[in-house]
Scaffold this motif. Structure first.
Motif, PDB file in Angstrom:
ATOM      1  N   ARG A 131       0.833  -1.197   0.000  1.00  0.00           N
ATOM      2  CA  ARG A 131       0.000   0.000   0.000  1.00  0.00           C
ATOM      3  C   ARG A 131       0.867   1.246   0.000  1.00  0.00           C
ATOM      4  N   TRP A 132       1.954   1.231   0.805  1.00  0.00           N
ATOM      5  CA  TRP A 132       2.847   2.383   0.841  1.00  0.00           C
ATOM      6  C   TRP A 132       3.510   2.600  -0.526  1.00  0.00           C
ATOM      7  N   LYS A 133       3.939   1.502  -1.162  1.00  0.00           N
ATOM      8  CA  LYS A 133       4.557   1.607  -2.480  1.00  0.00           C
ATOM      9  C   LYS A 133       3.549   2.166  -3.483  1.00  0.00           C
ATOM     10  N   ARG A 134       2.302   1.699  -3.381  1.00  0.00           N
ATOM     11  CA  ARG A 134       1.255   2.160  -4.290  1.00  0.00           C
ATOM     12  C   ARG A 134       0.953   3.639  -4.060  1.00  0.00           C
ATOM     13  N   ALA A 135       0.921   4.044  -2.783  1.00  0.00           N
ATOM     14  CA  ALA A 135       0.665   5.443  -2.456  1.00  0.00           C
ATOM     15  C   ALA A 135       1.796   6.330  -2.958  1.00  0.00           C
ATOM     16  N   SER A 136       3.043   5.834  -2.882  1.00  0.00           N
ATOM     17  CA  SER A 136       4.189   6.608  -3.360  1.00  0.00           C
ATOM     18  C   SER A 136       4.107   6.829  -4.861  1.00  0.00           C
ATOM     19  N   GLU A 137       3.611   5.837  -5.575  1.00  0.00           N
ATOM     20  CA  GLU A 137       3.569   5.920  -7.034  1.00  0.00           C
ATOM     21  C   GLU A 137       2.318   6.610  -7.552  1.00  0.00           C
ATOM     22  N   TYR A 138       1.156   6.265  -6.982  1.00  0.00           N
ATOM     23  CA  TYR A 138      -0.106   6.761  -7.520  1.00  0.00           C
ATOM     24  C   TYR A 138      -0.773   7.810  -6.626  1.00  0.00           C
ATOM     25  N   GLY A 139      -0.366   7.891  -5.376  1.00  0.00           N
ATOM     26  CA  GLY A 139      -0.977   8.839  -4.463  1.00  0.00           C
ATOM     27  C   GLY A 139      -1.797   8.159  -3.376  1.00  0.00           C
ATOM     28  N   VAL A 140      -2.137   8.923  -2.342  1.00  0.00           N
ATOM     29  CA  VAL A 140      -2.923   8.411  -1.222  1.00  0.00           C
ATOM     30  C   VAL A 140      -4.325   8.060  -1.698  1.00  0.00           C
ATOM     31  N   GLU A 141      -4.767   6.865  -1.379  1.00  0.00           N
ATOM     32  CA  GLU A 141      -6.099   6.436  -1.809  1.00  0.00           C
ATOM     33  C   GLU A 141      -7.180   7.124  -0.977  1.00  0.00           C
ATOM     34  N   LEU A 142      -8.314   7.359  -1.601  1.00  0.00           N
ATOM     35  CA  LEU A 142      -9.409   8.067  -0.946  1.00  0.00           C
ATOM     36  C   LEU A 142      -9.872   7.339   0.306  1.00  0.00           C
ATOM     37  N   SER A 143      -9.925   6.009   0.264  1.00  0.00           N
ATOM     38  CA  SER A 143     -10.376   5.242   1.429  1.00  0.00           C
ATOM     39  C   SER A 143      -9.413   5.412   2.606  1.00  0.00           C
ATOM     40  N   ASP A 144      -8.097   5.465   2.328  1.00  0.00           N
ATOM     41  CA  ASP A 144      -7.110   5.675   3.387  1.00  0.00           C
ATOM     42  C   ASP A 144      -7.249   7.076   3.982  1.00  0.00           C
ATOM     43  N   LEU A 145      -7.449   8.061   3.106  1.00  0.00           N
ATOM     44  CA  LEU A 145      -7.614   9.434   3.583  1.00  0.00           C
ATOM     45  C   LEU A 145      -8.826   9.552   4.494  1.00  0.00           C
ATOM     46  N   LYS A 146      -9.971   8.992   4.066  1.00  0.00           N
ATOM     47  CA  LYS A 146     -11.183   9.092   4.872  1.00  0.00           C
ATOM     48  C   LYS A 146     -11.020   8.393   6.213  1.00  0.00           C
TER      49      LYS A 146
END
Length: 211
Positions: free
Chosen positions: A123-138
């Motif tokens: 998830r961290w690798k994905r967030a680094s590449e594509y950005g913070v996911e909306l579900s994680d932010l909420k």
């Protein structure tokens, strides 16, 4: 291989240091006791005092080791609080915020913990590449991402959102450099959360004449 051979003189950075009286003699004595050159002794001391920053993989690994130790410490009265705090830290780091829900598994506990760790690292690798996911932010918003922000900061952020200056609003919370997977939806989620937070603590912002 000697200690000095690790740092070839032609490749090493040079930095002159003025030593107070007596320090050179103490370094020389320590070097003789440890069987190193004075240069190697100084480098060893500097490495211990200024260790390299751990990678995100190492940080998450240490967090999960701490969670595992806390789970084994049944006698500690604060065990549950410690586990929850470490777990929250791991999730926030994994999400890419300063800060995927996990499917229930039937594997043995230690296998599940490793799976959780692997999933969070991905998830961290994905967030680094594509950005913070909306579900994680909420999720982090609900957990109190802005809970410690005061009235003035919240009010100014809402005002900035209303004026269309999203970057100014995010900068107040040091999120202006954060990449979001769904920017517009994420900005709206943050603005909505700030308005609700303001209303819960100080009343409806627009009707109060603040904006």
């Amino acid at each position: 291989m000697s200690d000095d051979s690790k740092y070839p003189s032609e490749l090493a950075e040079r930095f002159q240091v003025r030593m107070p009286e007596g320090l050179r003699d103490r370094i020389k004595e320590a070097a003789e006791r440890s069987g190193r050159s004075m240069n190697a002794e100084i480098l060893q001391a500097l490495e211990q005092h200024f260790p390299p920053q751990p990678s995100i993989f190492e940080v998450l690994e240490r967090v999960h080791e701490a969670i595992d130790l806390a789970q084994q410490s049944n006698g500690l009265p604060y065990r549950r609080m410690l586990i929850e705090s470490l777990d929250e830290l791991s999730e926030r780091v994994s999400s890419g915020l300063e800060t995927d829900q996990f499917v229930s598994m039937t594997l043995p506990n230690h296998h599940k913990q490793m799976s959780d760790f692997t999933a969070r690292f991905k998830r961290w690798k994905r967030a680094s590449e594509y950005g913070v996911e909306l579900s994680d932010l909420k999720r982090e918003l609900e957990r109190g991402l802005f809970a410690n922000a005061g009235h003035d900061k919240i009010a100014l952020a809402i005002k900035s959102f209303k004026e269309g200056d999203v970057n100014a609003a995010l900068k107040l919370f040091r999120l202006d450099k954060t990449k979001f997977a769904e920017p517009e939806k994420s900005y709206q989620a943050i603005e909505d959360h700030l308005r609700n937070f303001y209303a819960e603590n100080w009343g409806p912002p627009d009707s109060a004449g603040e904006f």
